[in-house]
Design a protein around this motif. Structure first.
Motif, short mmCIF file in Angstrom:
data_model
loop_
_atom_site.label_atom_id
_atom_site.label_comp_id
_atom_site.label_asym_id
_atom_site.label_seq_id
_atom_site.Cartn_x
_atom_site.Cartn_y
_atom_site.Cartn_z
N PRO A 44 0.84 -1.20 0.00
CA PRO A 44 0.00 0.00 0.00
C PRO A 44 0.88 1.26 0.00
CG PRO A 44 -0.67 -1.53 1.73
CD PRO A 44 0.64 -2.02 1.21
N GLY A 96 0.20 4.61 19.52
CA GLY A 96 1.46 4.06 19.04
C GLY A 96 1.58 4.03 17.54
N ASN A 97 0.82 4.88 16.86
CA ASN A 97 0.85 4.93 15.40
C ASN A 97 0.34 3.65 14.75
OD1 ASN A 97 1.77 7.54 15.24
ND2 ASN A 97 3.90 6.99 14.99
N MET A 98 -0.32 2.78 15.50
CA MET A 98 -0.85 1.56 14.92
C MET A 98 -2.02 1.88 14.01
SD MET A 98 -2.33 -1.75 16.90
CE MET A 98 -4.08 -1.49 16.86
N LEU A 99 -2.03 1.28 12.84
CA LEU A 99 -3.10 1.51 11.88
C LEU A 99 -4.08 0.35 11.88
CD1 LEU A 99 -1.11 2.91 8.83
CD2 LEU A 99 -2.34 4.19 10.59
N PHE A 101 -7.03 -1.12 9.49
CA PHE A 101 -7.45 -0.98 8.11
C PHE A 101 -8.86 -1.50 7.87
CE2 PHE A 101 -3.67 0.20 5.64
CZ PHE A 101 -2.66 0.00 6.56
N ASN B 31 10.25 3.20 14.09
CA ASN B 31 9.03 2.39 14.16
C ASN B 31 9.00 1.38 13.02
OD1 ASN B 31 7.43 3.64 16.37
ND2 ASN B 31 7.64 5.44 15.06
N TYR B 33 6.59 -2.01 11.72
CA TYR B 33 5.33 -2.72 11.92
C TYR B 33 5.27 -3.92 10.99
CZ TYR B 33 4.16 2.00 13.55
OH TYR B 33 4.16 3.22 14.17
N TYR B 35 2.26 -6.34 9.33
CA TYR B 35 0.83 -6.52 9.07
C TYR B 35 0.64 -7.75 8.20
CZ TYR B 35 -0.12 -1.68 10.59
OH TYR B 35 -0.26 -0.50 11.31
N PHE B 45 -3.03 -5.72 11.76
CA PHE B 45 -1.83 -5.45 12.53
C PHE B 45 -1.35 -6.71 13.23
CE2 PHE B 45 0.96 -3.18 15.33
CZ PHE B 45 0.79 -3.74 16.59
N HIS B 48 4.41 -4.19 16.56
CA HIS B 48 5.07 -2.91 16.40
C HIS B 48 6.36 -2.90 17.22
CE1 HIS B 48 4.96 1.62 17.78
NE2 HIS B 48 5.88 1.43 16.86
N PHE B 91 2.99 -7.80 5.20
CA PHE B 91 3.54 -6.49 4.91
C PHE B 91 4.34 -5.96 6.10
CE2 PHE B 91 1.54 -5.63 0.93
CZ PHE B 91 0.27 -6.18 0.98
#
Lengths: 111, 115
Positions: A44, A96-99, A101, B31, B33, B35, B45, B48, B91
């Protein structure tokens, strides 16, 4: 329980017309909302975002509208171009900036 | 400047085997992450990292998944033993240190198929 939902799995639009992609959320703690665009076999890519304190953000052909009371946001693309054909993901930012979706909407722009 | 890179791009393994996915974030991004997108559904998610520390691993499905980020640079995600339901696209994303808002940049993903 899905906190971010995109109820339309696909959308077909004629080139030059407006594309409107919708997204609903349930968590009022989200403070930023983002739209990502995804082509096949790619990750993305960030498109546009909006803070929860605003109701509109515009960047060229792309505008995102946020209705906090309805917990709804939408992405408008005008005019739509064939190169806009992709899967669009709505995402919301939490701690924590977690997204988180949504499931994505496949946009097809026909020439 | 190089973006987020992931290796391999595809992996096909048999049920019960072990697979290790790697992610190299953008240089300077604290940071990181992970996914996962399963069966064309939403992107979910997993966990992190902030530098080498796990900040949030609430999305990890079970203890067959182990993520590491040695020295706060690249990260690996190991699945051992792999099960059929682990198939999907994994991802990795990175973003600048907390306190400065910046969108997360995603890698191209690793498509894992467990047969």
């Amino acid at each position: 329980d899905q906190q971010v939902k995109q109820n339309s799995p696909s959308l077909s639009v004629q080139e030059g017309r407006i594309s409107i992609l919708n997204c609903d959320y349930t968590n009022s703690m989200f403070d930023y909302f983002l739209w990502y665009k995804k082509y096949p076999a790619e990750g993305p890519t960030f498109l546009i975002s909006i803070s929860s304190i605003k109701d509109k953000n515009e960047d060229g052909r792309f505008t995102v509208f946020l209705n906090k009371s309805a917990k709804h946001l939408s992405l408008h693309i005008v005019p739509s171009q064939p190169g806009d054909s992709a899967v669009y993901f709505c995402a919301a930012r939490g701690p924590g900036n977690m997204l988180t979706f949504g499931g994505g909407t496949r946009l097809m722009v026909k020439p | 400047e190089a973006g987020v890179t992931q290796f391999p791009s595809h992996s096909v393994i048999e049920k019960g085997q072990t697979v290790t996915l790697r992610c190299d974030p953008i240089s300077g991004h604290d940071n990181l992450y992970w996914y996962r997108r399963v069966m064309g559904k939403e992107i979910k998610f997993l966990l992190h990292f902030v530098k080498e520390s796990k900040q949030d691993e609430s999305g990890m499905p079970n203890n067959r998944f182990l993520a590491e980020r040695t020295g706060g640079t690249y990260s690996t995600l190991k699945v051992q033993p792999a099960e059929l339901e682990d198939s999907g696209v994994y991802f990795c994303a990175s973003s600048q240190p907390s306190g400065s808002w910046a969108e997360a940049f995603f890698g191209q993903g690793t498509r894992l198929t467990v047969v």
